[in-house]
Design a protein around this motif. Structure first.
Motif, PDB file in Angstrom:
ATOM      1  N   HIS A 269      20.480  63.798  53.755  1.00 24.15           N
ATOM      2  CA  HIS A 269      21.260  63.198  52.677  1.00 24.15           C
ATOM      3  C   HIS A 269      22.319  62.254  53.249  1.00 24.15           C
TER       4      HIS A 269
ATOM      5  N   LEU B 255      20.458  58.961  54.418  1.00 26.87           N
ATOM      6  CA  LEU B 255      19.845  58.103  53.400  1.00 26.87           C
ATOM      7  C   LEU B 255      20.832  57.642  52.335  1.00 26.87           C
ATOM      8  N   GLN B 256      21.849  58.447  52.038  1.00 27.90           N
ATOM      9  CA  GLN B 256      22.870  58.043  51.070  1.00 27.90           C
ATOM     10  C   GLN B 256      22.250  57.569  49.752  1.00 27.90           C
ATOM     11  N   ASP B 257      21.222  58.289  49.314  1.00 22.33           N
ATOM     12  CA  ASP B 257      20.507  57.903  48.093  1.00 22.33           C
ATOM     13  C   ASP B 257      19.943  59.168  47.461  1.00 22.33           C
TER      14      ASP B 257
ATOM     15  N   HIS C 290      17.727  59.532  45.360  1.00 21.38           N
ATOM     16  CA  HIS C 290      16.270  59.446  45.212  1.00 21.38           C
ATOM     17  C   HIS C 290      15.550  59.393  46.561  1.00 21.38           C
ATOM     18  N   GLY C 291      16.313  59.383  47.627  1.00 19.11           N
ATOM     19  CA  GLY C 291      15.714  59.290  48.956  1.00 19.11           C
ATOM     20  C   GLY C 291      15.330  60.624  49.545  1.00 19.11           C
TER      21      GLY C 291
ATOM     22  N   LYS D 138      14.794  53.464  53.578  1.00 19.81           N
ATOM     23  CA  LYS D 138      14.653  52.061  53.202  1.00 19.81           C
ATOM     24  C   LYS D 138      14.848  51.110  54.377  1.00 19.81           C
TER      25      LYS D 138
ATOM     26  N   GLN E 229      17.315  53.895  59.496  1.00 23.00           N
ATOM     27  CA  GLN E 229      17.325  55.225  58.889  1.00 23.00           C
ATOM     28  C   GLN E 229      16.183  56.077  59.430  1.00 23.00           C
TER      29      GLN E 229
END
Length: 536
Positions: free
Chosen positions: A75, A78-80, A82-83, A113, A117
């Protein structure tokens, strides 16, 4: 001259768009591309691969079980929201292959993305001994992109951008998650074409194509990805980013390292970027769909097409009658030439830049093929609609073969003289085991069909079944591989080894070749985290 030839072709049964027996092939409800998540048996339960093949594979004790702290780290990278996917229902899509044959037990899907990453993710997984599975469009045939146990799935779907395109050199640079059809559509606007075409082009990813060294429908003209890929970007198992995206066509300084990743199926690293040489888009495309009376005639038509059509010949596909009967059921349409009446069908594509020249060459060739008794019937597409319609009868076969419940797929290379012999041999073997029969609806329960790329000696043997069973598989394997070995063929032509064929590589590679492959794997991935339980 052209008009005279068309009249002669009409008189002999080959029409410019209309067969003597049928009407112009119409468009169908189904797309000509594989809609790989739509299936007549989509509600069936898929058994876990680890259970089905418990006698062949055990979970590697070196790998750590996923913990909450690991998910927290991902987490943070990715800081997303939905990731990071952890919901069981959401993960099911990624845990199963499109044939509904293989099913993993992953509890985590990551959708990065950027290459950076992915580098952080893989580096962490390597340090923590967490196994990973790279996944593109998930259109493979051998279970190569599906976890076997609880490996973390790294989906490339979020990396789907075109990085650059040079309209002078024709060099495309793109993310690995770019869908093949999207890449080709973008190139079309610039007057270029992607040098690879597949039935699954609406779903498969460019990076996955490279990782499996996909061959496709037009290798005959544009060659393999080993020749057209100029550079790659990939993340190694320790998180190191390898980059050869500079894209020089001629670079003779040392080892051609990118070749190690083409066809490696994610076992040496995760491909994140591709640089590829794209040819100019043809200005004129013709399709002829022909009926022939024997496999010997198929070979003779190919020899003539290669000789007479030469530089404009871009595809030469063959299909047996059984494959076309299944496709007619799948498309819910009448065959352009009455399926079942002829044992084999041939699709010839030409692509060039001069309509008058190309039309004349194709029609002249067909006229002579009919005079020689090699072609019995056929049609020539007259517009884009008919062209796509005729292609659908070839491109839809893979999905059509699953219409009854499942399919065992063998994508192999053989000398042309022996190519269809494998289909006959497999059919005989299944009959000998009393596995071939007809149900109450006069539909086969188990049936071997054959189709493929004559231009590069690639046969697709599909055994359509109502359900997967160890009984059927034990009849086919290793018999199919032994037969291929006896003809000096290859057990995998273009879709790789994956999980299905990893134990059978010895039928195509000798001990020294296998040892060198294992040495490379151990050197670059000493912890074995990259796509384990696959390949070798």
């Amino acid at each position: 001259m052209i008009g005279a030839r068309r009249s002669l072709l009409c008189a002999r049964g080959i029409f410019a768009g209309v067969s003597a027996r049928t009407q112009v092939p119409r468009l169908f409800k189904n797309s000509s591309k594989l809609n790989i998540r739509v299936s007549a048996y989509s509600t069936k339960t898929v058994p876990l691969t680890a259970d089905t093949y418990s006698d062949k594979v055990k979970r590697d004790d070196r790998f750590k079980q996923l913990e909450d702290s690991d998910i927290e780290f991902f987490h943070s990278v990715l800081q997303d929201p939905h990731g990071v996917i952890t919901g069981e229902e959401d993960i099911e899509f990624y845990n199963e292959d499109w044939m509904r044959k293989y099913k993993g037990q992953s509890k985590l899907v990551l959708r990065p993305k950027t290459t950076e990453q992915i580098s952080q993710i893989v580096k962490y997984c390597n340090e923590q001994k967490l196994a990973v599975v790279p996944q593109g469009g998930n259109t493979g045939l051998v279970g190569g992109s599906i976890p076997v146990f609880d490996e973390i799935i790294i989906s490339l779907a979020g990396m789907n951008k075109i990085r650059s395109f040079d309209s002078v050199s024709g060099i495309l640079k793109c993310d690995a998650g770019l869908i093949l059809e999207n890449a080709d559509n973008a190139l079309s606007e610039e007057g270029y074409i992607f040098p690879l075409d597949l039935g699954a082009k609406g779903s498969c990813h460019v990076g996955g194509n490279v990782a499996t060294n996909a061959g496709g429908l037009r290798l005959l003209k544009y060659g393999s990805l080993h020749g057209s890929v100029l550079g790659l970007e990939a993340v190694l198992p320790d998180g190191t980013i390898y980059n050869s995206m500079n894209s020089l066509r001629k670079d003779n300084t040392g080892y051609d390292l990118k070749q190690l990743f083409i066809g490696s199926e994610g076992t040496l690293g995760l491909i994140t970027g591709v640089s590829i040489l794209c040819p100019s888009r043809p200005q004129v495309v013709n399709i002829a769909f022909l009926a022939v009376s024997s496999y010997e005639a198929v070979q003779k038509v190919f020899v003539g097409a290669r000789r007479e059509l030469s530089e404009i010949l871009s595809a030469f596909e063959f299909m047996d009658d059984k494959s076309q009967l299944l496709t007619a059921r799948h498309l819910n349409a009448d065959h352009p030439i009455e399926s079942g009446e002829y044992p084999f069908y041939v699709l010839i594509e030409t692509s060039g830049s001069n309509k008058e020249h190309d039309d004349e060459k194709l029609e002249g060739f067909l006229e002579r093929a009919m005079e020689d008794g090699l072609v019995d019937d056929g049609i020539i597409a007259q517009d884009e609609t008919q062209l796509q319609s005729l292609w659908s009868w070839r491109e839809s076969i893979p999905e059509a073969s699953t219409i009854g419940g499942g399919v065992y797929k063998y994508d192999v290379s053989l000398p042309l003289s022996d190519l269809y012999g494998l289909v006959d041999a497999a059919s005989a073997k299944l009959k000998e085991a009393n596995l071939v029969g007809i149900d109450d609806d006069s539909k086969p329960v188990v049936e071997a069909i054959g189709y493929g790329h004559i231009g590069d000696g690639n046969l697709h043997l599909n055994v359509a079944v109502r359900e997967y069973s160890k009984e059927i598989e034990s009849v086919l394997e290793p018999f199919v591989y032994e037969w291929i070995q006896s003809k000096n063929g290859s057990i995998s032509a273009e879709h790789g080894l994956g999980f299905q064929k990893k134990n059978y590589i010895g039928y195509s590679k000798n001990d020294i070749e296998i040892r060198l492959m294992k040495d490379l794997k151990k050197h670059y991935d000493p912890n074995g985290i990259m796509n384990p339980y696959k390949y070798i």
